[in-house]
Design a protein around this motif. Sequence first.
Motif, PDB file in Angstrom:
ATOM      1  N   CYS A  37       0.809  -1.222   0.000  1.00 19.40           N
ATOM      2  CA  CYS A  37       0.000   0.000   0.000  1.00 19.40           C
ATOM      3  C   CYS A  37       0.845   1.276   0.000  1.00 19.40           C
ATOM      4  O   CYS A  37       0.435   2.289  -0.499  1.00 19.40           O
ATOM      5  CB  CYS A  37      -0.924  -0.005   1.213  1.00 19.40           C
ATOM      6  N   ARG A  38       1.974   1.245   0.633  1.00 22.41           N
ATOM      7  CA  ARG A  38       2.904   2.373   0.771  1.00 22.41           C
ATOM      8  C   ARG A  38       2.355   3.497   1.630  1.00 22.41           C
ATOM      9  O   ARG A  38       2.886   4.590   1.603  1.00 22.41           O
ATOM     10  CB  ARG A  38       3.364   2.894  -0.601  1.00 22.41           C
ATOM     11  N   CYS A  42      -1.078  -1.771   5.356  1.00 19.50           N
ATOM     12  CA  CYS A  42      -1.231  -3.213   5.129  1.00 19.50           C
ATOM     13  C   CYS A  42      -0.265  -4.064   5.950  1.00 19.50           C
ATOM     14  O   CYS A  42      -0.509  -5.249   6.156  1.00 19.50           O
ATOM     15  CB  CYS A  42      -1.062  -3.530   3.648  1.00 19.50           C
ATOM     16  N   GLY A  43       0.840  -3.500   6.362  1.00 21.93           N
ATOM     17  CA  GLY A  43       1.815  -4.259   7.160  1.00 21.93           C
ATOM     18  C   GLY A  43       2.764  -5.113   6.330  1.00 21.93           C
ATOM     19  O   GLY A  43       3.653  -5.784   6.873  1.00 21.93           O
ATOM     20  N   CYS A  45       5.246  -4.319   4.477  1.00 23.26           N
ATOM     21  CA  CYS A  45       6.642  -3.883   4.444  1.00 23.26           C
ATOM     22  C   CYS A  45       7.313  -3.981   5.818  1.00 23.26           C
ATOM     23  O   CYS A  45       8.354  -3.350   6.036  1.00 23.26           O
ATOM     24  CB  CYS A  45       6.715  -2.448   3.928  1.00 23.26           C
ATOM     25  N   CYS A  76       7.743   1.508   4.786  1.00 27.39           N
ATOM     26  CA  CYS A  76       7.213   2.559   3.918  1.00 27.39           C
ATOM     27  C   CYS A  76       7.011   3.871   4.662  1.00 27.39           C
ATOM     28  O   CYS A  76       6.862   4.919   4.027  1.00 27.39           O
ATOM     29  CB  CYS A  76       5.927   2.115   3.243  1.00 27.39           C
TER      30      CYS A  76
HETATM   31 FE1  FES Z   1       1.669  -1.321   3.317  1.00 31.55          FE
HETATM   32 FE2  FES Z   1       4.041  -0.379   4.165  1.00 31.55          FE
HETATM   33  S1  FES Z   1       3.541  -1.095   2.218  1.00 31.55           S
HETATM   34  S2  FES Z   1       2.287  -0.789   5.326  1.00 31.55           S
END
Ligand code: FES
Length: 328
Positions: A37-38, A42-43, A45, A76
């Motif tokens: 998701c950046r 979403c967790g 990364c 992120c």
């Molecule tokens: Fe989703 Fe970092 S890419 S939390």
Amino acid sequence: MAYRIQLLETAQTFIAQAGESVLEAALRQDQRLPHECRFGGCGTCRIRLVEGAVRYDEFPPGLTPEEAAEGYALACQAQPESDLVISAARHLPPCSEPARHVATVKAVRPLAEDVLHLALEVPCEAELLYRAGQYINILLPDGSHRSFSMASRPHPQVLDFHIRRIPEGRFTSGDAARLQPGDRLPVELPHGTFCYHAEDYRPLIMVATGTGLAPIKSILESLMDDEDCPPVSLYWGMRTEADLYLHDEIQAWAGRLCDFRYVPVLSRAGAGWNGRRGHVQDAVLADVDDLSEHAIYLCGSPAMIGDAKRAFLARGASIDQLYSDSFT
Ligand code: FES
């Protein structure tokens, strides 16, 4: 001020400039770090800080304070405050790289008042099109996309989805509702790192809210008729009895999973409901005193996942055996 970041697994290093996140710095220097998701939701990364410290402009919703206290960070959003050594290791089974295809609609039918079943045929030469638990992007004419998890076990061509209608959602309330068999849709897959970790062999607790059931169903179908399947407890949180759109089908899974327990939990049940009530994560806590011996899969709303993570970690669950996929 620039900081040096070293990846524990490969000893490769890259440099983060002031104000740059760990992920931005990694990608700018061609270092691959898992991400989706950046924006910290979403967790995917998540990294472990082996040495050094990071800061956040805003603490990200996809990380709990308990995880941060145990040395985890979201690449992120995390900005280095010192040189870092990080570990990004989380074994993922092999899978195809994301690729674009033109899918053909095979079937569309309502599963519930606000959930559609959509079956897409995707012509593909790849032997393994996706891992159970991953998702597809449906590409829209304006350049945007909508993401949906596959709801069936990996299959060479036909993919199932549960599409929840979002009020005001242009695709889910408009285009998806008008789809007909034979229509064609540009898609891209596979995406996502939420999948079954066979190497983490423990009794499974799987917790879903809403159509978060879809990737869980995909994973469980991939384990059906497998005599090595660990015991599975599936908790599915919904509002009302009418929302349990696969209630009968799930009960039949008991015949194809070695040791399967299904616990539907309703937050707004009517007077006639004899099952569990309340929040789905609370039902798990009521049933299991010690979660240290379980692998736990969470899929659904960010609120459920955040609450469940906090409560389950306090009940002995290990961060390394807790897998989650969060979406609205
Ligand atoms: Fe989703 Fe970092 S890419 S939390």
